[in-house]
Design a protein around this motif. Structure first.
Motif, PDB file in Angstrom:
ATOM      1  N   TRP A  15       0.826  -1.214   0.000  1.00 31.38           N
ATOM      2  CA  TRP A  15       0.000   0.000   0.000  1.00 31.38           C
ATOM      3  C   TRP A  15       0.855   1.257   0.000  1.00 31.38           C
ATOM      4  O   TRP A  15       0.432   2.302  -0.485  1.00 31.38           O
ATOM      5  N   MET A  16       2.056   1.166   0.504  1.00 29.00           N
ATOM      6  CA  MET A  16       2.967   2.318   0.451  1.00 29.00           C
ATOM      7  C   MET A  16       3.403   2.569  -0.999  1.00 29.00           C
ATOM      8  O   MET A  16       3.463   3.707  -1.449  1.00 29.00           O
ATOM      9  N   GLY A  65       2.785   5.646  -5.946  1.00 30.95           N
ATOM     10  CA  GLY A  65       2.518   5.669  -7.383  1.00 30.95           C
ATOM     11  C   GLY A  65       1.345   6.565  -7.738  1.00 30.95           C
ATOM     12  O   GLY A  65       1.399   7.340  -8.699  1.00 30.95           O
ATOM     13  N   VAL A  66       0.258   6.483  -6.962  1.00 35.05           N
ATOM     14  CA  VAL A  66      -0.919   7.327  -7.217  1.00 35.05           C
ATOM     15  C   VAL A  66      -0.565   8.800  -7.006  1.00 35.05           C
ATOM     16  O   VAL A  66      -0.973   9.667  -7.784  1.00 35.05           O
ATOM     17  N   GLY A  67       0.192   9.092  -5.968  1.00 36.21           N
ATOM     18  CA  GLY A  67       0.606  10.475  -5.709  1.00 36.21           C
ATOM     19  C   GLY A  67       1.465  11.034  -6.832  1.00 36.21           C
ATOM     20  O   GLY A  67       1.304  12.189  -7.254  1.00 36.21           O
ATOM     21  N   THR A  68       2.380  10.217  -7.331  1.00 32.68           N
ATOM     22  CA  THR A  68       3.240  10.646  -8.431  1.00 32.68           C
ATOM     23  C   THR A  68       2.431  10.889  -9.700  1.00 32.68           C
ATOM     24  O   THR A  68       2.625  11.892 -10.402  1.00 32.68           O
TER      25      THR A  68
END
Length: 80
Positions: free
Chosen positions: A12-13, A18-21
């Motif tokens: 999950w980290m 990845g989603v934040g990037t």
């Protein structure tokens, strides 16, 4: 220290990173696209004037005689 979870990143980290990037780069691309001077918004053609307005303009410009105007106006308004 990672509170007893070892020294690696969990799934999950990695997912949140990845989603934040991805979100960061989407914002950057959208901001650059809006700032570029060559990008224009879609311009829709102006609406056409009403038929009676066009008829009145043609009468005013002298394209129609008053008799032709009245005949065509009756055709538009009454349908005969």
């Amino acid at each position: 220290m990672m509170w007893g979870h070892g020294d690696g990143m969990t799934w999950w980290m990695w997912l949140s990173m990845g989603v934040g990037t991805l979100a960061f780069w989407v914002v950057v691309v959208l901001a650059v696209r809006d700032l570029l001077p060559g990008q224009k918004k879609v311009a829709y053609p102006p609406p056409r004037p009403e038929p009676l307005t066009l008829l009145q303009e043609r009468l005013a410009s002298g394209e129609l005689s008053p008799e032709e105007y009245e005949q065509r106006r009756r055709l538009l308004v009454d349908g005969h």
